[in-house]
Design a protein around this motif. Structure first.
Motif, PDB file in Angstrom:
ATOM      1  N   VAL A 151      29.903  30.495 -44.006  1.00 14.63           N
ATOM      2  CA  VAL A 151      28.524  30.287 -44.436  1.00 14.63           C
ATOM      3  C   VAL A 151      28.331  28.845 -44.896  1.00 14.63           C
ATOM      4  N   ALA A 152      29.284  28.340 -45.697  1.00 13.16           N
ATOM      5  CA  ALA A 152      29.175  26.975 -46.217  1.00 13.16           C
ATOM      6  C   ALA A 152      29.154  25.944 -45.098  1.00 13.16           C
ATOM      7  N   LYS A 153      29.989  26.140 -44.086  1.00  9.34           N
ATOM      8  CA  LYS A 153      30.028  25.190 -42.972  1.00  9.34           C
ATOM      9  C   LYS A 153      28.658  25.050 -42.317  1.00  9.34           C
ATOM     10  N   SER A 154      27.994  26.187 -42.128  1.00  7.01           N
ATOM     11  CA  SER A 154      26.686  26.165 -41.472  1.00  7.01           C
ATOM     12  C   SER A 154      25.621  25.550 -42.377  1.00  7.01           C
ATOM     13  N   VAL A 155      25.634  25.939 -43.652  1.00 10.07           N
ATOM     14  CA  VAL A 155      24.619  25.459 -44.591  1.00 10.07           C
ATOM     15  C   VAL A 155      24.764  23.965 -44.862  1.00 10.07           C
ATOM     16  N   VAL A 156      26.003  23.496 -45.056  1.00  8.69           N
ATOM     17  CA  VAL A 156      26.232  22.079 -45.371  1.00  8.69           C
ATOM     18  C   VAL A 156      26.068  21.209 -44.126  1.00  8.69           C
ATOM     19  N   SER A 181      32.336  20.837 -40.793  1.00  7.83           N
ATOM     20  CA  SER A 181      33.524  20.244 -41.390  1.00  7.83           C
ATOM     21  C   SER A 181      33.835  20.761 -42.794  1.00  7.83           C
ATOM     22  N   PHE A 182      32.799  21.043 -43.595  1.00  6.50           N
ATOM     23  CA  PHE A 182      33.008  21.373 -45.011  1.00  6.50           C
ATOM     24  C   PHE A 182      32.742  22.853 -45.283  1.00  6.50           C
ATOM     25  N   PRO A 183      33.746  23.560 -45.852  1.00  8.49           N
ATOM     26  CA  PRO A 183      35.128  23.159 -46.140  1.00  8.49           C
ATOM     27  C   PRO A 183      36.046  23.477 -44.961  1.00  8.49           C
ATOM     28  N   SER A 184      37.342  23.269 -45.140  1.00  9.64           N
ATOM     29  CA  SER A 184      38.306  23.502 -44.066  1.00  9.64           C
ATOM     30  C   SER A 184      38.752  24.960 -44.031  1.00  9.64           C
ATOM     31  N   GLY A 185      38.450  25.643 -42.940  1.00 10.02           N
ATOM     32  CA  GLY A 185      38.840  27.046 -42.798  1.00 10.02           C
ATOM     33  C   GLY A 185      40.338  27.231 -42.679  1.00 10.02           C
ATOM     34  N   HIS A 186      41.002  26.356 -41.920  1.00  3.46           N
ATOM     35  CA  HIS A 186      42.456  26.445 -41.774  1.00  3.46           C
ATOM     36  C   HIS A 186      43.140  26.318 -43.139  1.00  3.46           C
ATOM     37  N   ARG A 221      44.905  19.204 -40.100  1.00  6.17           N
ATOM     38  CA  ARG A 221      43.498  18.996 -39.763  1.00  6.17           C
ATOM     39  C   ARG A 221      43.064  17.559 -40.066  1.00  6.17           C
ATOM     40  N   LEU A 222      43.749  16.954 -41.023  1.00  5.37           N
ATOM     41  CA  LEU A 222      43.502  15.530 -41.279  1.00  5.37           C
ATOM     42  C   LEU A 222      44.055  14.690 -40.141  1.00  5.37           C
ATOM     43  N   TRP A 223      45.287  15.004 -39.709  1.00  3.53           N
ATOM     44  CA  TRP A 223      45.902  14.258 -38.609  1.00  3.53           C
ATOM     45  C   TRP A 223      45.038  14.320 -37.358  1.00  3.53           C
ATOM     46  N   ASP A 224      44.464  15.492 -37.106  1.00  2.00           N
ATOM     47  CA  ASP A 224      43.676  15.704 -35.890  1.00  2.00           C
ATOM     48  C   ASP A 224      42.218  15.293 -36.054  1.00  2.00           C
ATOM     49  N   GLN A 225      41.864  14.735 -37.212  1.00  2.00           N
ATOM     50  CA  GLN A 225      40.501  14.286 -37.505  1.00  2.00           C
ATOM     51  C   GLN A 225      39.466  15.402 -37.382  1.00  2.00           C
ATOM     52  N   GLN A 226      39.869  16.589 -37.780  1.00  2.00           N
ATOM     53  CA  GLN A 226      38.963  17.728 -37.786  1.00  2.00           C
ATOM     54  C   GLN A 226      38.294  17.928 -39.144  1.00  2.00           C
ATOM     55  N   HIS A 227      38.912  17.353 -40.185  1.00  2.00           N
ATOM     56  CA  HIS A 227      38.352  17.494 -41.539  1.00  2.00           C
ATOM     57  C   HIS A 227      38.615  16.236 -42.353  1.00  2.00           C
TER      58      HIS A 227
END
Length: 282
Positions: A151-156, A181-186, A221-227
């Protein structure tokens, strides 16, 4: 929302498989004990989730101060998101591939529920209340935090680093995953598991080991620039708050508590034909 549907389906399949295993044990004992345990535990999962979601209605000054601290800490990290993202992404190729693969696989919803349902099923078959409770805690915490992050990912609607749009780009309710991106699900799924399992142990070193393992998916996820780093930090905080809340509720539902008995570690030398070793008993 597809992620929610997939994880919910996987959870239902896991519970179905649990029931199938029990059905193969054709005895009155299993029907009177394990079946009742299963229905009781499923109820605990859903009630635990409901309890976690309703907690803000009962928060007092201490809890609101904690929320303020989490918000302020996330905000401070947000200020250095660009710098940390560039620095960490440069290090990607120096990270062993098996570590990067582990980070991606372990944080996925499918693998998360495979692990958590496996823990619960083991406790159910063994009729081990402590292990059952751990499985319930894992499933309920991951489900509660998982829905919140979706929900947060969609709202933010925060843009991911890989999009190239920068940390300050927000487009709420954008359906593109580049704005989830916010927050990280993984991070949330992996650290929820690590934090819940670490509660079984007293040793701070063992706990730290589990925490470190649970942080690898977030780092990947930081290494892969996903978050961004602030996505990861908030995900860790959300995991801890969710696990603690549901675990507090489960104290009312189960008699077995973690680490009820003091465990003593003993060392002994063992000699035999052609060998010598150390035996650790705990």
């Amino acid at each position: 929302m597809k992620g929610i549907a997939k994880t919910s389906l996987l959870l239902l399949v896991s519970l179905f498989l649990s029931g199938a295993v029990l059905a193969q044990k054709d005895s009155t004992e299993l029907q009177d004990t394990r079946w009742k345990m299963l229905t009781y535990d499923v109820g605990s999962v859903f009630r635990g989730i409901g309890f976690a979601y309703s907690r803000p209605l009962h928060w007092e000054k201490k809890q609101w101060l904690t929320l303020g601290g989490i918000t302020a800490g996330t905000g401070l990290i947000y200020l250095v998101d660009d710098e940390t993202s560039r620095f960490v992404s440069i290090q990607r190729e120096s990270i062993p591939k098996f570590v990067r693969d582990y980070g991606e696989l372990y944080g996925s919803p499918e693998n998360n529920y495979l692990l958590t349902s496996g823990v619960y099923l083991a406790g159910l078959i063994a009729k081990d209340e402590k292990l059952r409770r751990t499985g319930v805690l894992l499933i309920a915490s991951a489900s509660a935090a998982g829905v919140l992050q979706q929900v947060a990912k969609s709202v933010v609607g925060r843009a991911r680093p890989v999009s190239g749009l920068g940390k300050d780009t927000f487009d709420p309710f954008n359906s593109s995953r580049n704005f989830h991106s916010f927050p990280s699900g993984h991070t949330i799924l992996a650290f929820t598991n690590a934090y819940a399992i670490a509660k079984q142990f007293k040793s701070p070193w063992v706990k730290a080991g589990f925490y470190a393992i649970g942080l690898v998916p977030g780092a990947s996820r930081l290494w892969d620039q996903q978050h961004w780093l602030s996505d990861i930090a908030f995900g860790v905080a959300l995991s801890i708050v969710t696990v603690e809340s549901i675990d507090r509720y489960l104290d009312r539902r189960y008699d077995k508590k973690y680490n009820e008995e003091d465990k003593q570690l003993s060392w002994d030398l063992q000699f035999g034909p052609g060998n010598v070793g150390v035996v650790i008993s705990f």
